[in-house]
Design an enzyme around this catalytic site. Sequence first.
Site, PDB file in Angstrom:
ATOM      1  N   HIS A 227       1.414  10.168  -2.871  1.00 49.48           N
ATOM      2  CA  HIS A 227       1.413  10.188  -1.412  1.00 49.48           C
ATOM      3  C   HIS A 227       0.851   8.883  -0.863  1.00 49.48           C
ATOM      4  CE1 HIS A 227       1.777  14.814  -0.807  1.00 49.48           C
ATOM      5  NE2 HIS A 227       2.665  14.332  -1.665  1.00 49.48           N
TER       6      HIS A 227
ATOM      7  N   CYS B  33      -4.362  15.400   0.323  1.00 48.15           N
ATOM      8  CA  CYS B  33      -4.634  14.052   0.830  1.00 48.15           C
ATOM      9  C   CYS B  33      -5.801  14.068   1.822  1.00 48.15           C
ATOM     10  CB  CYS B  33      -3.395  13.455   1.478  1.00 48.15           C
ATOM     11  SG  CYS B  33      -2.137  12.977   0.263  1.00 48.15           S
TER      12      CYS B  33
ATOM     13  N   GLU C 270      -1.073   8.184   1.586  1.00 48.08           N
ATOM     14  CA  GLU C 270      -2.502   8.126   1.916  1.00 48.08           C
ATOM     15  C   GLU C 270      -3.324   7.717   0.687  1.00 48.08           C
ATOM     16  OE1 GLU C 270      -0.630  11.415   4.482  1.00 48.08           O
ATOM     17  OE2 GLU C 270      -0.529  10.791   2.378  1.00 48.08           O
TER      18      GLU C 270
ATOM     19  N   CYS D  16      -1.273  15.988   3.992  1.00 48.51           N
ATOM     20  CA  CYS D  16      -1.276  17.319   3.379  1.00 48.51           C
ATOM     21  C   CYS D  16      -2.724  17.687   3.056  1.00 48.51           C
ATOM     22  CB  CYS D  16      -0.416  17.336   2.114  1.00 48.51           C
ATOM     23  SG  CYS D  16      -1.132  16.433   0.721  1.00 48.51           S
TER      24      CYS D  16
END
Length: 196
Positions: A54, A88, A56, A85
Amino acid sequence: SILMQRKLFLYNFRNLRKAKGRRETYLCYVVKRRDSATSCSLDFGYLRNQMGCHVEVLFLRYIAAWDLDPGRCYRITWFTSWSPCYDCAQHIASFLRSYPNLTLRIFMARLYFCEDRKAEPEGLRRLHKAGAQIAIMTFKDYFYCWNTFVENREQAFKGWEGLHENSVHLARKLRRILLPLYEVDDLRDAFKILGL
């Protein structure tokens, strides 16, 4: 190029209520160092999810490699196509606790899976509690992104139909998510009393 293509930005950051087919998260960022009353821009650009990681987490790895001076204050601003999410959000909250000299502002185009019985709203609450300032993107934020991160060829940003209404709707939804739980319970009790 460090600038995003116009079509890519408009497709991924459009604040639709149902963003079908938009599976990637894009993150535009600005990193500044605060020196007394002034601030100095250190970096800006954009990232996207890569090979199952991801965006992030990619950014946190990137900034951790900078070996930030603990005696200086830093401010990071993100503009993301989706809210983080749950996992994250946990990583970001942990990162913020490790770097008390760093502040993070996150402006989000859309909320990621924030319906009932999902973990994502709790992740946003924990992230907020860890000190991150989180908000929904408004026209002003899109305008800033267009002029800072997008290869716009001198074309002015033109909002799409529903931009303002969707921003207001998502901001209200985020506000409800971030309300302290006791306030939510008080509201539910009030609605029950009123028969609503």
